[in-house]
Design an enzyme around this catalytic site. Structure first.
Site: not given
Length: 586
Positions: A239-242
């Protein structure tokens, strides 16, 4: 509806009610819950039994790479990557994280134009599937933002669907000074839409426009994307840059409760769809905030151990592991069903926010100065007062460790291998960046050509040239590659290196970084002792409480220790893994 189906629906409705408690768009929450369950194909059976199960072991290690890090004439890069994995790392890597392999417009893949396609320059879904058939595939879910060239954003500008209400807009007159920024670019971008001028929110850059999860349709889109990726063979979702996902202007817009609830919702849906699928949160933030993404073993299965890279590099260039040891003693053991994702290099840089509160300003300044002396660059972020602060150091790990605060020396390879011996022995699953596995140096030309400091550690290898170097035993690339592979092979055979096995920090002074691992059944112990200095040191066996009635040996060197031995002499940057039960796999 069966009782189990009702329980699943109630559970999803609970998440949705917590996310949309203000319900600004008047969403049909019950209908939304049912739609999400149907979209991902969730089943009501069995999820509860999987929540606290560890879907990993000491045999797991993940390679991190771009899809085009390896290039061969007349062959798609994903095919070349598969050849490299099969021919050169067989049996040593359980999985591979292919960084965004979708069509993109900037940020080396993290400004996605189309989530449903594979970038044709890399290959196609068949090539992705071929890798996923033999390795646990980690893929990025770039969930916070998408490209300004995406059909969604083009539709936003035209005020048509899908996309009309997909992006976060704000009145520029609002006070946004408290918003935590990872960049120095302006937060807002003015665009002209069919409804007049709008100011869209851009956390990372003006080509990466933040999505508005207050609109449930955006959530539905991403659950549908997850379903597509599951069918394509994705096993691990990053989960990128969540941490930046949910925004409430006037505050920090970081780590908000709605963001955590969305992670919980995604975990619930996955537990009922593909129970052995993992969620990993990528949150380049201070350590305590990072730990919060474990939740109560109901959010991320794994969190990136972001504080490890700056603390470990600092220890090895200063010859003092005090700060690393203090941090390690403060880290809670992960509950069953969760674990750490350890890494010491990545496609980005050495993050400095995760070192906040762990390294003093003086230590950080010295670390930055040392990395710049070794050819590194520094990227900055904007503070609420308009000032700038170092955000990350951009440098290849091999060059970061080519010397100490006193300058470059001849022990760079030994220091580099020591770093990996430490990382591979720690509690958690190891992630190894391809350029660390290969001992790649700073790529100044690529950084200059792209205008991005991060590109210094994103070299693209010609495959034939790389294979030639790996076949030359005298090259540093071959030395590093062979040493890390040997450590991986040893790690796989030790139950005490299970990601959730017991870990206890040893107190051996500032020069020796030590910790003890014990298998879950307590039959195997491993004392991991690492000399972080360019000088020889010794440790008394009595100081690490070896049981004299047992036989002990170093898993790495093969040396044996008897009751008559009083100490172990450890060479500069040497690591020893002293065990009472070598190759005990439980």
């Amino acid at each position: 509806m069966s009782p189990l189906s009702e329980q699943l629906l109630e559970r999803v409705e609970h998440h949705i009610s917590a996310i949309y408690h203000e319900n600004p768009l008047g969403a049909d929450l019950e209908g939304l819950a049912q739609a999400l369950i149907e979209s991902i194909g969730a089943s009501p059976e069995g999820a509860g039994a999987f929540q606290h199960i560890n879907h990993w072991s000491q045999r797991d290690a993940i390679l991190i790479t771009y899809g085009d890090s390896l290039q061969n004439d007349n062959e798609k890069p994903l095919v070349t990557l598969r050849h490299f994995l099969d021919d050169h790392t067989a049996g040593l890597l359980s999985g591979v994280h292919i960084l965004p392999f979708y069509p993109w417009s900037s940020d080396d893949g993290f400004a996605i134009i189309d989530y449903s396609s594979v970038n044709d320059a890399l290959g196609d879904w068949n090539d992705i599937g071929a890798i996923a058939s033999s390795y646990d595939l980690m893929a990025d879910l770039v969930i916070n933002h998408c490209s300004s060239r995406s059909i969604w954003f083009e539709n936003f500008l035209r005020s048509t669907s899908p996309g009309k209400d997909y992006f976060f807009t704000v009145n520029p007159e609002q006070d946004l000074s408290a918003v935590v920024r990872p960049r120095t670019t302006p937060l807002l971008r003015e665009v002209m839409t069919a409804q007049g001028p709008q100011h869209v929110w851009c956390t990372f850059g003006h080509d990466q426009v933040d999505l508005d999860f207050r609109n449930p349709e955006v959530l539905k889109q991403f659950v549908s994307i997850i379903h597509q990726y599951l069918k394509a063979g994705v096993k691990i979702f990053r989960l990128d840059a969540i941490a930046f996902l949910w925004k409430v202007p006037g505050g920090s817009c970081l780590n908000l409760e709605e963001t955590h609830e969305i992670v919980r919702l995604l975990r619930t849906l996955l537990e009922h769809t593909a129970p052995d699928t993992l969620l990993i949160t990528e949150t380049n933030i201070p350590n305590r905030e990072n730990l919060s993404y474990f939740g109560n073993a109901n959010e991320a299965h794994c969190i990136y151990n972001f504080s490890l890279p700056p603390l470990l590099v600092n220890s090895l260039v200063t010859g003092d592991c005090t700060y690393l040891k203090q941090w390690m003693m403060s880290m809670p053991p992960a509950q069953n069903g969760t674990t750490y994702f350890n890494f010491i290099a990545s496609h980005d840089g050495i993050g400095l926010r995760p070192a906040e509160g762990l390294l003093s300003n003086t230590e950080l300044d010295t670390l930055i100065d040392t990395m710049q002396a070794f050819g590194g660059h520094v990227s900055y972020r904007t503070l609420d007062d308009g000032g700038r602060k170092p955000y990350e150091i951009n440098i290849s790990l091999f060059d970061a460790l080519r010397g100490t605060t006193r300058g470059e020396d001849e022990l760079g390879v030994e220091r580099f291998i020591c770093a990996h011996a430490i990382m591979l022995a720690l509690e958690g699953i190891p992630g190894i960046y391809i350029h660390s596995l290969l001992g790649t140096r700073n790529d100044y030309e690529r950084a200059d050509n792209t205008g991005s400091y991060r590109a210094i550690n994103r070299h693209q290898w010609n495959y034939d040239n790389l294979v030639s170097l790996l076949g030359d035993a005298t090259s540093n690339h071959a030395r590093v590659f062979a040493a890390i592979k040997a450590l991986l092979a040893i790690r796989q055979r030790q139950a005490a290196f299970h990601p959730n096995a017991t870990q206890f920090t040893l107190h051996l002074g500032a020069s020796l970084f030590g910790f003890w691992r014990q298998s879950v059944d307590r039959r195997q112990s491993i004392f991991c002792i690492n000399n972080v200095t360019p000088r020889e040191h010794s440790v008394a066996l009595s100081d690490i409480n070896l049981i004299s009635t047992q036989e002990w040996s170093d898993l790495i060197s093969g040396d044996h220790y008897t009751p008559d031995d009083s100490e172990v002499v450890i060479s500069p940057y040497q690591s020893v893994w002293i065990s009472n039960a070598p190759d005990y796999e439980a």
